[in-house]
Motif scaffolding. Sequence first.
Motif, short mmCIF file in Angstrom:
data_model
loop_
_atom_site.label_atom_id
_atom_site.label_comp_id
_atom_site.label_asym_id
_atom_site.label_seq_id
_atom_site.Cartn_x
_atom_site.Cartn_y
_atom_site.Cartn_z
N MET A 29 5.18 -8.27 -3.17
CA MET A 29 4.67 -8.58 -4.50
C MET A 29 5.77 -8.53 -5.56
O MET A 29 5.49 -8.61 -6.74
CB MET A 29 3.53 -7.62 -4.88
N GLY A 30 7.03 -8.37 -5.14
CA GLY A 30 8.11 -8.41 -6.11
C GLY A 30 9.07 -7.25 -6.05
O GLY A 30 9.73 -7.02 -5.04
N GLU A 31 9.15 -6.48 -7.12
CA GLU A 31 10.20 -5.48 -7.32
C GLU A 31 9.99 -4.14 -6.62
O GLU A 31 10.95 -3.40 -6.42
CB GLU A 31 10.34 -5.21 -8.83
N HIS A 32 8.73 -3.79 -6.28
CA HIS A 32 8.45 -2.46 -5.74
C HIS A 32 7.47 -2.55 -4.56
O HIS A 32 6.72 -3.51 -4.43
CB HIS A 32 7.85 -1.55 -6.82
N ILE A 33 7.48 -1.52 -3.75
CA ILE A 33 6.56 -1.43 -2.63
C ILE A 33 5.13 -1.33 -3.16
O ILE A 33 4.86 -0.57 -4.10
CB ILE A 33 6.89 -0.20 -1.75
N THR A 34 4.24 -2.09 -2.53
CA THR A 34 2.81 -2.01 -2.84
C THR A 34 2.04 -1.79 -1.54
O THR A 34 2.62 -1.81 -0.44
CB THR A 34 2.31 -3.31 -3.52
N GLU A 35 0.75 -1.67 -1.67
CA GLU A 35 -0.12 -1.53 -0.50
C GLU A 35 0.08 -2.71 0.46
O GLU A 35 0.01 -2.54 1.68
CB GLU A 35 -1.58 -1.47 -0.96
N ALA A 36 0.37 -3.88 -0.08
CA ALA A 36 0.58 -5.06 0.77
C ALA A 36 1.75 -4.84 1.73
O ALA A 36 1.68 -5.23 2.91
CB ALA A 36 0.82 -6.30 -0.10
N ASP A 37 2.81 -4.22 1.28
CA ASP A 37 3.97 -3.95 2.13
C ASP A 37 3.62 -2.94 3.23
O ASP A 37 4.07 -3.08 4.37
CB ASP A 37 5.13 -3.41 1.29
N VAL A 38 2.84 -1.94 2.87
CA VAL A 38 2.44 -0.93 3.85
C VAL A 38 1.65 -1.58 4.98
O VAL A 38 1.92 -1.34 6.17
CB VAL A 38 1.64 0.21 3.19
N HIS A 39 0.69 -2.42 4.63
CA HIS A 39 -0.13 -3.10 5.64
C HIS A 39 0.72 -4.01 6.53
O HIS A 39 0.52 -4.06 7.74
CB HIS A 39 -1.25 -3.90 4.98
N GLY B 269 17.44 -6.90 -5.51
CA GLY B 269 17.00 -6.08 -6.63
C GLY B 269 15.79 -5.25 -6.29
O GLY B 269 15.41 -5.10 -5.14
N GLY B 270 15.17 -4.71 -7.32
CA GLY B 270 13.99 -3.88 -7.13
C GLY B 270 14.35 -2.50 -6.62
O GLY B 270 15.50 -2.21 -6.27
N PRO C 198 12.28 0.73 -4.27
CA PRO C 198 11.06 0.96 -3.49
C PRO C 198 9.91 1.59 -4.26
O PRO C 198 8.77 1.15 -4.15
CB PRO C 198 11.52 1.88 -2.36
N PHE C 199 10.20 2.61 -5.05
CA PHE C 199 9.13 3.38 -5.66
C PHE C 199 9.04 3.19 -7.17
O PHE C 199 8.35 3.94 -7.85
CB PHE C 199 9.28 4.86 -5.30
N GLY C 200 9.73 2.19 -7.70
CA GLY C 200 9.69 1.96 -9.15
C GLY C 200 10.16 3.19 -9.89
O GLY C 200 11.22 3.73 -9.62
N ASP C 201 9.33 3.68 -10.81
CA ASP C 201 9.66 4.88 -11.57
C ASP C 201 9.18 6.15 -10.86
O ASP C 201 9.36 7.25 -11.37
CB ASP C 201 9.02 4.82 -12.96
N GLY C 202 8.53 5.99 -9.70
CA GLY C 202 8.01 7.15 -8.97
C GLY C 202 9.06 7.78 -8.08
O GLY C 202 10.22 7.37 -8.06
N ARG C 203 8.65 8.79 -7.35
CA ARG C 203 9.54 9.52 -6.45
C ARG C 203 9.26 9.14 -5.00
O ARG C 203 8.12 8.88 -4.64
CB ARG C 203 9.32 11.03 -6.57
N ALA C 204 10.30 9.19 -4.21
CA ALA C 204 10.14 9.00 -2.77
C ALA C 204 9.45 10.22 -2.19
O ALA C 204 9.65 11.34 -2.68
CB ALA C 204 11.51 8.81 -2.12
N PRO C 205 8.66 10.03 -1.15
CA PRO C 205 8.05 11.21 -0.52
C PRO C 205 9.11 12.04 0.18
O PRO C 205 10.17 11.54 0.55
CB PRO C 205 7.07 10.61 0.49
N GLY C 206 8.83 13.31 0.34
CA GLY C 206 9.74 14.18 1.08
C GLY C 206 9.59 13.93 2.57
O GLY C 206 8.82 13.08 3.01
N ALA C 207 10.35 14.66 3.34
CA ALA C 207 10.26 14.55 4.80
C ALA C 207 8.87 14.96 5.25
O ALA C 207 8.21 15.78 4.60
CB ALA C 207 11.32 15.43 5.45
N PRO C 208 8.40 14.42 6.37
CA PRO C 208 7.10 14.83 6.89
C PRO C 208 7.06 16.33 7.15
O PRO C 208 8.08 16.95 7.45
CB PRO C 208 6.97 14.05 8.20
#
Length: 185
Positions: A53-63, A150-151, A153-163
């Motif tokens: 969908m463009g610059e950041h990861i969305t639900e579409a990318d996860v699927h 460009g873009g 992955p998480f926009g202005d959000g944070r990456a998740p930590g390790a599992p």
Amino acid sequence: MEEVMERVFRGLNSGVYRVGFATEQGRYEAAYAQLFETMDWLEERLATRRYLMGEHITEADVHLFTTLARFDAVYHGHFKCNRTKLTEMPVLWAYARDLFSTPGFGDTINFTQIKEHYYVVHTDINPTQIVPGGPSLENWAQPHGREELGGSPFGDGRAPGAPSAAERITPADNPLLDDEGRVRL
């Protein structure tokens, strides 16, 4: 986004199952054609944008990622989706590796479980329950070069930590992980 997700779902996510479980040649051929039409569309779409969908990861990318991660290991051979391997589609392959190297994606993939599940459970497709040795996984760690689009992955959000320890995949089940469960690139 709903339109893109619907096309990915019908053409690819459920498409691999329509190909793999087809019991008539005509149905197989129709599902096969739709599957690779969708993959070709994705190859073209992702040539100019980092994520669906463009610059950041969305639900579409996860699927989309969940199916791409299984494609060469299972769907190509087991489900007869064998026109082209994911590794032979340069844009989709780079996109899959980009997501794989992103926290929350590759560090959650248990390649051993994926193959064992499909090849053992589907006895109508694989009556011997033999689980193939390949494909090699080292190529998942190759550079993808998609940062150039460009873009972030998480926009202005944070990456998740390790599992967490309970959710950690071992290097034996995903040889690209270190002992902390992070993707080694």
